[in-house]
Scaffold this active site. Structure first.
Site, PDB file in Angstrom:
ATOM      1  NE  ARG A  23      15.825  27.347  29.601  1.00 53.48           N
ATOM      2  CZ  ARG A  23      15.832  28.672  29.801  1.00 53.48           C
ATOM      3  NH1 ARG A  23      17.197  29.598  29.075  1.00 53.48           N
ATOM      4  NH2 ARG A  23      15.749  29.389  31.064  1.00 53.48           N
ATOM      5  CE  LYS A  64      10.676  29.843  31.107  1.00 55.34           C
ATOM      6  NZ  LYS A  64      12.243  30.260  31.930  1.00 55.34           N
ATOM      7  CG  ASN A  65       9.986  33.555  33.980  1.00 51.83           C
ATOM      8  OD1 ASN A  65      10.079  32.082  33.332  1.00 51.83           O
ATOM      9  ND2 ASN A  65      10.614  34.668  33.311  1.00 51.83           N
ATOM     10  NE  ARG A  99      20.323  35.285  34.830  1.00 52.43           N
ATOM     11  CZ  ARG A  99      19.011  34.921  34.628  1.00 52.43           C
ATOM     12  NH1 ARG A  99      19.293  34.202  33.214  1.00 52.43           N
ATOM     13  NH2 ARG A  99      17.752  34.709  35.089  1.00 52.43           N
ATOM     14  CB  CYS A 152      23.608  32.646  32.808  1.00 51.51           C
ATOM     15  SG  CYS A 152      22.305  32.862  31.887  1.00 51.51           S
ATOM     16  CG  ASP A 199      12.406  37.583  30.691  1.00 53.81           C
ATOM     17  OD1 ASP A 199      13.623  38.176  30.436  1.00 53.81           O
ATOM     18  OD2 ASP A 199      12.445  36.910  31.473  1.00 53.81           O
TER      19      ASP A 199
HETATM   20  C1  UD1 Z   1      13.542  36.171  36.217  1.00 50.62           C
HETATM   21  C2  UD1 Z   1      13.694  35.262  35.133  1.00 50.62           C
HETATM   22  C3  UD1 Z   1      13.865  36.134  34.364  1.00 50.62           C
HETATM   23  C4  UD1 Z   1      13.666  36.978  34.019  1.00 50.62           C
HETATM   24  C5  UD1 Z   1      15.009  37.746  35.345  1.00 50.62           C
HETATM   25  C6  UD1 Z   1      14.630  39.331  35.530  1.00 50.62           C
HETATM   26  C7  UD1 Z   1      12.526  33.189  36.624  1.00 50.62           C
HETATM   27  C8  UD1 Z   1      12.436  31.622  36.267  1.00 50.62           C
HETATM   28  N1  UD1 Z   1      13.204  34.148  35.634  1.00 50.62           N
HETATM   29  O1  UD1 Z   1      14.873  35.463  36.595  1.00 50.62           O
HETATM   30  O2  UD1 Z   1      13.077  35.331  32.961  1.00 50.62           O
HETATM   31  O3  UD1 Z   1      14.775  38.074  32.955  1.00 50.62           O
HETATM   32  O4  UD1 Z   1      13.823  37.359  36.404  1.00 50.62           O
HETATM   33  O5  UD1 Z   1      13.230  39.701  34.933  1.00 50.62           O
HETATM   34  O6  UD1 Z   1      11.252  33.709  36.723  1.00 50.62           O
HETATM   35  N2  UD1 Z   1      21.283  39.248  41.102  1.00 50.62           N
HETATM   36  C9  UD1 Z   1      21.975  39.810  41.716  1.00 50.62           C
HETATM   37  N3  UD1 Z   1      21.962  39.235  42.618  1.00 50.62           N
HETATM   38  C10 UD1 Z   1      21.220  38.171  42.973  1.00 50.62           C
HETATM   39  C11 UD1 Z   1      20.100  38.002  42.174  1.00 50.62           C
HETATM   40  C12 UD1 Z   1      20.438  38.306  40.864  1.00 50.62           C
HETATM   41  O7  UD1 Z   1      22.621  40.737  41.192  1.00 50.62           O
HETATM   42  O8  UD1 Z   1      20.941  37.061  43.883  1.00 50.62           O
HETATM   43  C13 UD1 Z   1      20.816  40.133  39.587  1.00 50.62           C
HETATM   44  C14 UD1 Z   1      20.977  39.745  38.304  1.00 50.62           C
HETATM   45  O9  UD1 Z   1      22.697  39.087  37.874  1.00 50.62           O
HETATM   46  C15 UD1 Z   1      20.127  40.352  37.681  1.00 50.62           C
HETATM   47  C16 UD1 Z   1      19.703  41.091  37.855  1.00 50.62           C
HETATM   48  O10 UD1 Z   1      20.157  40.838  39.383  1.00 50.62           O
HETATM   49  O11 UD1 Z   1      21.692  41.296  36.621  1.00 50.62           O
HETATM   50  C17 UD1 Z   1      17.637  40.469  37.537  1.00 50.62           C
HETATM   51  O12 UD1 Z   1      18.090  39.066  38.248  1.00 50.62           O
HETATM   52  P1  UD1 Z   1      16.694  38.156  38.757  1.00 50.62           P
HETATM   53  O13 UD1 Z   1      15.456  39.073  39.265  1.00 50.62           O
HETATM   54  O14 UD1 Z   1      17.295  37.182  39.747  1.00 50.62           O
HETATM   55  O15 UD1 Z   1      16.213  37.294  37.938  1.00 50.62           O
HETATM   56  P2  UD1 Z   1      15.812  35.778  37.666  1.00 50.62           P
HETATM   57  O16 UD1 Z   1      15.289  35.927  39.086  1.00 50.62           O
HETATM   58  O17 UD1 Z   1      17.574  35.002  37.738  1.00 50.62           O
END
Ligand code: UD1
Length: 423
Positions: free
Chosen positions: A401, A23-24, A125, A120, A309
């Site tokens: 999902r 999925k990811n 996030r 969320c 995850d």
């Molecule tokens: C992706 C995965 C999700 C997984 C996560 C971490 C998908 C669709 N989802 O989510 O299943 O749990 O990676 O492995 O691939 N952060 C910031 N600023 C930003 C972006 C992120 O502070 O601009 C922080 C977030 O709040 C969080 C951490 O970074 O605490 C990890 O987020 P991120 O790696 O971006 O996860 P996702 O891409 O949302």
């Protein structure tokens, strides 16, 4: 509303299970299909999940043709006509991951408007890293009325250092950089297998992305991209969930086509616990005797660390292994809600900020419980397999999902589990 009902306590999972495409991986791959102005893109090994339907609708909302042949698990995207530059709120609001369309729309059209992702349950996030990176590449970003607008007639290459290796930000910036003028370097980039899969598709489309899977990505912009054909990488989190299920039930399960390297951090912890994990020609075999397992300490980290995850599912295993285990969650700030539900089943645990102490080995009893997020729903179902009596898991929209035919796959391995619809 559907419910999953499990008669637990005696289950020993045994047999083989087939894993879907990730999925990811497929969500950002679908975002990448926005980029090519010539040729169709075909994605194979696509999992049939509600998040995929949502992403298909986000892409369709841009005026792009998306056909999902579910029998063949294949999606064909034709983005050769002019596209719109507004991702509709109706679908973007359903799924945070749809923010990854921002970079591709902007890179292709010079203008993009995407709804701000909402709250969320597992953490706040923010998307600051996505926006800062695009700004470094010359985009003018404005946030108004719940929308993010990004403008840049032509993005230019930039040297970007990310404070944290965000998966989504890395994907967004990588896609935007493929059509930017010049070279973009992303330091402290995410290294997840899904990042590598996206880089493979982009390169198949004619992009020049180097270094995927390492902490430095170098992307040389090209004038245009074309359609491509691509097989989606296997879902390491689905595979990992079945590995944990096998261990929890003193089972013997072959997880077909699971990739050892992608699950290395989980496998290492399972082995430390005393679980037998072996690589076979067509997959990974997991065998365990619960009475012989030892408690462990686990800390979630960006890849190649232990995946957040898999945290919820792994705490379900910790709950039944005698002794005190520790789970430290460093990626999301509020990802222990499943432990509250598991307490209703007899779990003994304490949470102090980012650390959960699990006093494992107490008898668990079946109970009605509610999924709080996607991976929590899997953790509760696995707990239901080992708890005595009947467990009823509600709020399955989370499960749908990210897991295709989860209860059918468990039933095939010997679980007493069924899904019922209630009006
Ligand atoms: C992706 C995965 C999700 C997984 C996560 C971490 C998908 C669709 N989802 O989510 O299943 O749990 O990676 O492995 O691939 N952060 C910031 N600023 C930003 C972006 C992120 O502070 O601009 C922080 C977030 O709040 C969080 C951490 O970074 O605490 C990890 O987020 P991120 O790696 O971006 O996860 P996702 O891409 O949302």
């Amino acid at each position: 509303m559907d419910k999953i009902i499990i008669e637990g306590g005696q289950t020993r999972l045994d047999g083989e299970v087939v894993i879907e495409g990730a999925k990811n991986a497929v969500l950002p791959l679908l975002a990448a299909t926005i980029l090519p102005k010539s040729g169709k893109t075909i994605l194979r090994n696509v999992p049939i999940l509600s998040d995929v339907f949502t992403m298909n609708n986000v892409v369709r909302g841009l005026g792009i043709s998306v056909e999902f042949n579910e029998d063949d698990k294949e999606i064909t995207v034709d983005a050769t006509s002019d596209i719109l530059d507004v991702a509709p709120y109706e679908y973007v609001s359903k799924m945070r991951a749809s923010i990854v369309v921002l970079g591709p729309i902007l890179a292709r059209n010079g203008h993009a408007k995407v709804s701000m992702p909402g709250g969320c349950t597992i953490g706040s996030r923010p998307i600051d890293l996505h926006l800062k990176g695009l700004e470094a590449m010359g985009a003018k970003i404005t946030q108004l009325g719940g929308d993010i607008t990004a403008e840049a007639e032509k993005l230019h290459g930039a040297h970007i250092y990310m404070d944290f290796p965000s998966v989504g930000a890395t994907q967004n910036l990588m896609m935007a950089a493929t059509l930017a003028e010049g070279v973009t370097t992303i330091e402290n980039a995410a290294r997840e297998p899904e990042i590598v899969d996206l880089a493979i598709l982009l390169n198949e489309m004619g992009a020049q992305v180097r270094g995927a899977g390492t902490e430095t990505l170098v992307i040389t912009g090209v004038d245009s991209l074309h359609g491509a054909e691509h097989d989606v990488v296997q879902d390491r989190i689905e595979a990992g969930t079945f590995m944990v299920a096998a261990a929890m039930t003193s089972g013997n399960v072959l997880i077909k086509d699971a990739v050892w390297e992608h699950n290395r951090p989980l496998i290492s912890k399972l082995m430390e616990m005393g679980v037998s994990v072996t690589e076979e020609e067509n997959g990974i075999r997991v065998q365990a005797e619960l009475d012989n397992l030892r408690p462990v300490t686990v800390k979630t980290l960006p890849h190649p660390g232990f995946p957040t995850d898999m945290q919820a599912q792994f705490t379900a295993l910790m709950a039944i292994v005698k002794g005190e285990s520790t789970m430290i969650e460093t990626v999301f700030e509020n990802r222990f809600q499943h432990l509250e539900e598991m307490r209703r089943m007899g779990l003994h645990s304490e949470i102090l900020r980012d650390t959960a102490l699990i006093h494992g080995g107490h008898d668990l009893q079946g109970a009605p419980v509610m999924s709080t997020d996607l991976r929590a729903s899997a953790a509760l179902i696995l707990t239901g397999l080992v708890a005595n009596g009947t467990t009823i898991v509600g709020k399955l929209t989370h499960l749908d999902r990210g897991y295709y035919q989860f209860h059918e796959k468990l039933a095939k391995l010997g679980a007493n589990i069924r899904r019922v619809s209630e009006a």
